[in-house]
Design an enzyme around this catalytic site. Sequence first.
Site, PDB file in Angstrom:
ATOM      1  N   ASP A  35       0.610  -1.469  -0.235  1.00 29.18           N
ATOM      2  CA  ASP A  35       0.014  -0.171  -0.393  1.00 29.18           C
ATOM      3  C   ASP A  35       0.868   1.208  -0.155  1.00 29.18           C
ATOM      4  O   ASP A  35       0.337   2.770  -0.455  1.00 29.18           O
ATOM      5  CB  ASP A  35      -0.982  -0.158   1.028  1.00 29.18           C
ATOM      6  CG  ASP A  35      -2.148  -0.754   1.215  1.00 29.18           C
ATOM      7  OD1 ASP A  35      -2.737  -0.956  -0.179  1.00 29.18           O
ATOM      8  OD2 ASP A  35      -2.958  -1.507   1.748  1.00 29.18           O
TER       9      ASP A  35
HETATM   10  C1  BGC Z   1       0.496   1.241   6.672  1.00 28.62           C
HETATM   11  C2  BGC Z   1       0.216  -0.363   5.137  1.00 28.62           C
HETATM   12  C3  BGC Z   1      -1.192  -0.452   5.556  1.00 28.62           C
HETATM   13  C4  BGC Z   1      -2.096   0.861   4.584  1.00 28.62           C
HETATM   14  C5  BGC Z   1      -3.613   1.356   4.672  1.00 28.62           C
HETATM   15  C6  BGC Z   1      -0.346   2.334   5.673  1.00 28.62           C
HETATM   16  O1  BGC Z   1      -0.085   3.296   6.202  1.00 28.62           O
HETATM   17  O2  BGC Z   1       1.810   1.022   6.996  1.00 28.62           O
HETATM   18  O3  BGC Z   1       0.296  -1.008   5.703  1.00 28.62           O
HETATM   19  O4  BGC Z   1      -1.903  -1.633   4.467  1.00 28.62           O
HETATM   20  O5  BGC Z   1      -1.673   2.105   5.474  1.00 28.62           O
HETATM   21  O6  BGC Z   1      -3.876   1.978   5.030  1.00 28.62           O
HETATM   22  C1  NOJ Z   2      -1.860  -3.844   5.153  1.00 28.56           C
HETATM   23  C2  NOJ Z   2      -2.896  -3.967   4.218  1.00 28.56           C
HETATM   24  O1  NOJ Z   2      -3.965  -4.679   5.072  1.00 28.56           O
HETATM   25  C3  NOJ Z   2      -3.084  -4.723   3.627  1.00 28.56           C
HETATM   26  O2  NOJ Z   2      -4.276  -4.446   2.123  1.00 28.56           O
HETATM   27  C4  NOJ Z   2      -1.636  -4.408   2.289  1.00 28.56           C
HETATM   28  O3  NOJ Z   2      -1.193  -5.530   1.343  1.00 28.56           O
HETATM   29  C5  NOJ Z   2       0.063  -4.327   3.384  1.00 28.56           C
HETATM   30  N1  NOJ Z   2      -0.702  -3.282   4.309  1.00 28.56           N
HETATM   31  C6  NOJ Z   2       1.389  -3.985   2.877  1.00 28.56           C
HETATM   32  O4  NOJ Z   2       0.831  -2.624   2.283  1.00 28.56           O
END
Ligand code: BGC
Ligand code: NOJ
Length: 811
Positions: free
Chosen positions: A483
């Site tokens: 993400d």
């Molecule tokens: C986090 C990710 C997460 C995302 C969701 C980010 O701040 O680092 O792990 O998937 O937020 O929106």
């Molecule tokens: C958490 C999110 O829920 C997931 O969708 C994503 O793939 C990982 N973070 C990595 O960013």
Amino acid sequence: MKYGFFDDNNKEYVITTPKTPLPWINYLGCKDFFTLLSNTCGGYTFYKDAKLLRMTRYRYNDTTPDTNGKYFYIKDGDTIWNPGWQPTKTELDSYECRHGIGYSKFTGVKNDIEAALVTFVPFDDPVELTKVTLTNKGNTKKDITLFSYVEWCLWNADDDMKNYQRNLSIGEVEVIDSTIYHKTEYRERRNHYAVYSVNAKIDGFETSRDEFRGAYNGPDKPAAVIEGKLHNTIASGWYPIASHQLNVSLNPGESKTFVFALGYVENAEDDKWEKPGVINKKKATALLSKYQTTEDFDKAFAALNAYWNDLLSKFHIESKDEHVNRMVNIWNQYQCMVTFNMSRSASYYETGIGRGMGFRDSCQDLLGFVHLIPDRARERIIDIASTQFQDGSAYHQYQPLTKKGNSDIGSGFNDDPLWLIAGTSAYIRETGDTSILNETVPYDNDMSVATSLMEHLKRSFDYIVNHKGPHDLPLIGRADWNDCLNLNCFSEHPGESFQCFGPSEGPVAESVFIAGMFVKYGREYADLCKLMGDNAEADRALAEVDKMIKAIEKDGWDGEWFVRAYDAYSHKVGSKECDEGQIYIEPQGMCVMAGVGVEDGNAKKALDSVKEKLDTKYGVMILQPAYTRYHLELGEITSYPPGYKENAGIFCHNNPWISIAETCIGRGDRAFEVYKKTCPSYIEDISEIHRTEPYVYSQMVAGADAKFHGEAKNSWLTGTAAWTFTNISQYILGIYPTLEGLSVNPCTPAEFGDFNVTRVYRGVTYNIEIKNPNKVQKGVASLLVDGKEIEGNIIPFDGSKKTVNVVATMK
Ligand code: BGC
Ligand code: NOJ
């Protein structure tokens, strides 16, 4: 250091001190009604949706962590204490919390009084039941007072925290006998209310928080409890709570038991009122009448235990490794069920008011629970697919209550469409139920443009085919699985860049990770096409897959590992050419899982590079070297300090990808080594370093660059649960469901030894014995099915049998 121990016979983790490094929680509830419950009785309850239908209030970012819960206070002379230690924190003579499968038990002892709590949510009813047993362990008679306590949330948890000007005037309650009704907003927008009741005549009640606590006291010093008497106030506005008072006399050795019920009741719109202004309480009465006695409680508890025992028996291993047995048979499957229910919505790290159900998250979670609850997996797939757009892209998240896509977040994560193929394929491989592909499923919840689910999958596939960049690799869009890899951000405002997504973005940046996914799930899509008799579509899909493999080989390979991406300027990301972030874990795992590089040796090279550059004693890091400064062109990933989260943390979710990839090239020793490093049971004895619950996976463990290397964060709601279960059950132990039947092809460490698996598959029980006389890591020399040797690894499915006995002998 440990703070408890595993009790495998009872399927419990036993916490022996309330002072765990972080709150260690459990989940109660199987469908619709859920409670989060910490080892000190903190937590909250909601119905269906942690944001929209929150029943009890939790306090975020409070100065003492984990305040507010389902508390019981005991006043014994001048001593006031709680069986779960919080909130008074009165030192207990003894304390124990047993987190079990769908229930928790607490036993606190103070000054010869033992208070034992058992709490769970029955399978079918929206109610949390708590049995409180008070026992006098001393030699003299005791007169004590028991007080219950919950604080109501005014339903919408988001609004509840923000809209005081309204909220402080709307709270309404009612008390009839031993039942306290919370009916805020019932007069206008709601047709539901909550109840908190006890099966005994009470000696008083309180519904106003200020009366209970005193306006300037915390929950640790409630004025009414100190006084020893509740004031029977009917709250009007402000902060409604529910508290019962029970005066209890106990002779030496005597016990008394009470059953408390915290329930949710929903009336039909035309059945809201008994008479004008009087809430219809019929349903509440019916619900509570089911749980009036200790016997009622025990019966419902036994039924819940039977449900879970049956569910968990669908995959059962007996090996000489107690950690594998425990994780596979109990905790890993249990966590998969919790991620099914919660997706990423409500944990102690997800507030329940932010994210709802994730499109990619829930599709991946499905891989871990589809063998347990195939019918509900089917429903979930349809719900998820209904939030897809007509061009194959998808809302990134949806709310569980409305099942509608969340437009605040929107779409544009270009891996999302392919996860729908992954989830659907897993469902059909597990169940053989191809009828799901013919279901009529809307786009963006609009039935007027509905098509078959198969057509949804086609559009998922074609979304990638139609969105490629200059290297013929898939466009990444706002981000892919990672993400935080936001390669199309051009915000002028530092700090805002990763929020600056818009539909015009995504023309150039490309993802090698999505390319790997396309190969893997494109092939699974082609398999489904063939199964449905559409060979032409299967051929077309496979031709597209071949093109993608060529693109990866040409521009996705960096010499020693797979490139991660191309940024919006067509510069490589995750390449030796970069100063930082030279190698990323995701494409190594995904491309090898997809079979790319397995034949030409690149897979081995990539995995050797992972070992050399990304491995630590606590797991495999997501990238190296960590980014030391913020890069606008890379996005949120570089906003994290080195070693945390997506910037070189050990992101547990993709460790199993590496482990699976290792099994694809036959290295069982290394696959298992990777499995072990993040496996909760294996690292229980470093709980003071790891800090989160030792019975479940966390999303992240801090990487080698971090100050607190080895410290975990964000436990419970992570795709790690499903992927580790997929890894251990399907790849390491090697029992993999195919479209034709179960395949048996383990890839274990040489020293793992023989093992037995019981696997329920499409209603048939397979008793599988695996022998490894020559201590090899992979390869099955002979496969006996009901005494007859078969060719290959796949046991053709035969639904006419109830049991199948399998003996696999490795080479
Ligand atoms: C986090 C990710 C997460 C995302 C969701 C980010 O701040 O680092 O792990 O998937 O937020 O929106
Ligand atoms: C958490 C999110 O829920 C997931 O969708 C994503 O793939 C990982 N973070 C990595 O960013």
